[in-house]
Scaffold this motif. Sequence first.
Motif, PDB file in Angstrom:
ATOM      1  N   GLN A 103       0.806  -1.215   0.000  1.00  0.00           N
ATOM      2  CA  GLN A 103       0.000   0.000   0.000  1.00  0.00           C
ATOM      3  C   GLN A 103       0.842   1.269   0.000  1.00  0.00           C
ATOM      4  O   GLN A 103       0.321   2.363  -0.196  1.00  0.00           O
ATOM      5  N   ARG A 104       2.145   1.112   0.235  1.00  0.00           N
ATOM      6  CA  ARG A 104       3.032   2.272   0.247  1.00  0.00           C
ATOM      7  C   ARG A 104       4.215   2.031  -0.694  1.00  0.00           C
ATOM      8  O   ARG A 104       4.691   0.901  -0.807  1.00  0.00           O
ATOM      9  N   PRO A 105       4.712   3.070  -1.374  1.00  0.00           N
ATOM     10  CA  PRO A 105       4.215   4.453  -1.349  1.00  0.00           C
ATOM     11  C   PRO A 105       2.910   4.638  -2.099  1.00  0.00           C
ATOM     12  O   PRO A 105       2.207   5.613  -1.907  1.00  0.00           O
ATOM     13  N   SER A 106       2.568   3.702  -2.979  1.00  0.00           N
ATOM     14  CA  SER A 106       1.282   3.692  -3.668  1.00  0.00           C
ATOM     15  C   SER A 106       0.877   2.247  -3.869  1.00  0.00           C
ATOM     16  O   SER A 106       1.733   1.352  -3.902  1.00  0.00           O
ATOM     17  N   PRO A 107      -0.435   1.969  -3.991  1.00  0.00           N
ATOM     18  CA  PRO A 107      -0.872   0.571  -4.121  1.00  0.00           C
ATOM     19  C   PRO A 107      -0.246  -0.122  -5.334  1.00  0.00           C
ATOM     20  O   PRO A 107      -0.182   0.449  -6.425  1.00  0.00           O
ATOM     21  N   PRO A 123      -4.692   4.767  -6.508  1.00  0.00           N
ATOM     22  CA  PRO A 123      -4.793   4.966  -5.055  1.00  0.00           C
ATOM     23  C   PRO A 123      -6.206   4.681  -4.569  1.00  0.00           C
ATOM     24  O   PRO A 123      -7.186   4.885  -5.297  1.00  0.00           O
ATOM     25  N   PHE A 124      -6.313   4.191  -3.349  1.00  0.00           N
ATOM     26  CA  PHE A 124      -7.630   3.945  -2.779  1.00  0.00           C
ATOM     27  C   PHE A 124      -8.275   5.282  -2.412  1.00  0.00           C
ATOM     28  O   PHE A 124      -7.581   6.207  -1.970  1.00  0.00           O
ATOM     29  N   PRO A 125      -9.587   5.418  -2.606  1.00  0.00           N
ATOM     30  CA  PRO A 125     -10.264   6.678  -2.286  1.00  0.00           C
ATOM     31  C   PRO A 125     -10.008   7.102  -0.838  1.00  0.00           C
ATOM     32  O   PRO A 125     -10.192   6.309   0.083  1.00  0.00           O
ATOM     33  N   GLN A 126      -9.596   8.344  -0.624  1.00  0.00           N
ATOM     34  CA  GLN A 126      -9.243   8.803   0.709  1.00  0.00           C
ATOM     35  C   GLN A 126     -10.427   8.809   1.655  1.00  0.00           C
ATOM     36  O   GLN A 126     -10.273   8.625   2.861  1.00  0.00           O
ATOM     37  N   GLU A 127     -11.625   9.028   1.102  1.00  0.00           N
ATOM     38  CA  GLU A 127     -12.786   9.104   1.989  1.00  0.00           C
ATOM     39  C   GLU A 127     -13.098   7.772   2.663  1.00  0.00           C
ATOM     40  O   GLU A 127     -13.834   7.733   3.660  1.00  0.00           O
ATOM     41  N   HIS A 128     -12.542   6.683   2.144  1.00  0.00           N
ATOM     42  CA  HIS A 128     -12.777   5.380   2.759  1.00  0.00           C
ATOM     43  C   HIS A 128     -11.670   4.981   3.724  1.00  0.00           C
ATOM     44  O   HIS A 128     -11.787   3.966   4.412  1.00  0.00           O
ATOM     45  N   GLY A 129     -10.582   5.775   3.775  1.00  0.00           N
ATOM     46  CA  GLY A 129      -9.507   5.483   4.719  1.00  0.00           C
ATOM     47  C   GLY A 129      -8.665   4.292   4.288  1.00  0.00           C
ATOM     48  O   GLY A 129      -8.923   3.627   3.286  1.00  0.00           O
ATOM     49  N   ARG A 130      -7.632   4.017   5.074  1.00  0.00           N
ATOM     50  CA  ARG A 130      -6.759   2.887   4.807  1.00  0.00           C
ATOM     51  C   ARG A 130      -7.428   1.585   5.232  1.00  0.00           C
ATOM     52  O   ARG A 130      -8.366   1.584   6.020  1.00  0.00           O
ATOM     53  N   TRP A 131      -6.943   0.485   4.673  1.00  0.00           N
ATOM     54  CA  TRP A 131      -7.467  -0.813   5.062  1.00  0.00           C
ATOM     55  C   TRP A 131      -7.107  -1.078   6.521  1.00  0.00           C
ATOM     56  O   TRP A 131      -5.946  -0.951   6.930  1.00  0.00           O
TER      57      TRP A 131
END
Length: 408
Positions: A103-107, A123-131
């Motif tokens: 997941q870092r630095p990018s998926p 990148p995963f949508p920021q509004e959903h937060g990290r896994w």
Amino acid sequence: MEVAMWAELPHDVLREIFGRLHAASDLVRFHAVCKPWRDTATATTTRQPLLPLLLAQDKMYSISVRLRCVFSRTSYSARPPFSIGRRNWVASEDGTSIWYLAQRPSPSLRDPLTGAVTLLLPPFPQEHGRWEDSPNGVVYSDGTVLLYTLSGHGDTVKFRAALLRPGDATWTVEKRTFESSEASCEFCVAYHRGTILIIVDGPVATLNVEFGAVQVLTLPRPLMPGELDHDFYVYYYVLESRGELLCVSVYARPDYPDEFGGTASVPNLVQSLSMFVHVLEEAAAGPEKMRWVSKDGRSLADRVFFLGWPSNFAVDASRISGDAVSGGCAYFVYKDLEAIPNQPFYVFRYNMVNGKAKFVEQLPQGWDDMCTWLFPRPSIAPVEVYMCNGILVPNHSSNFYKLYILQS
């Protein structure tokens, strides 16, 4: 026989030898004999798949990856120069590739042996937060990527999925919350015909729908006749084969020692095993949209199932040559603490045509049933040489004869 004589074998003989190799280690040994043999291996573009391997991350060392061929009883171990989140696997639907999700630095999907990036992801949508937990997932034959997590707290189970279909620039995120009346309630997840399916072992109720761009359905796993009248240990697996979604259920009687001879042993366990296969079909009538229909084992005689975690797959029996792997059979790992407590994990083969199980191997100490199968597609790095005082020597600084068991 002298080395020069081995090097002079006719090319058709070498091709015949090469075509009979079924283990990745034998492929490397063939390549290492001499240059004519290497040239034959390079020129041979078609060959039967190698024997499948079991893959598991070492529980004792977070950077170690272990593989085992149960057919040749050979083990391999690799320690990549990085740390992998435990069992953070993403597998291809056909069992030929496996990666870990970074997941870092990018998926991205990365080769678990080299760390090389094989697929950059949006990148995963920021509004959903990290896994919250490391997701597992599947890459389907059309390129669709499905990542998912299931986490439970008390009677509440939270499901989160991220779907990336061909042509999508962003992830489609789905969240669901379920209530389970059974603490041990288990799930299998699949993406089939545009729908995310959650197959459930036990009764559940959907509490809320936080997002709804993709249809998400929950289905109870199929039951075998008379299951509710007896006590069974059940392992079940979901996989796609020839456009159908199948659920393969493995049953064992917990009282098998009393039922078969009075002692806990592998032969008695073999007698207690049974398997049922169901196919998912649209319901012709009634409130349920889909239903499980029993499938005749004789219709599966030309296929081979490999059942594990987090992925399962089926292959045409014609793709696998030799006597090690049999058509119409399913291979799986089963746990039994009664027979040999310090090594309780066994590999079995179940013949879906005649309904009989066979013991394949007891896994070495340290393995468990949370492992997946993989068809290796090894590639061997070119031999690099350099001149030193007029003598041609191998370039050991470049790790010549690297073996990439996992296809990236």
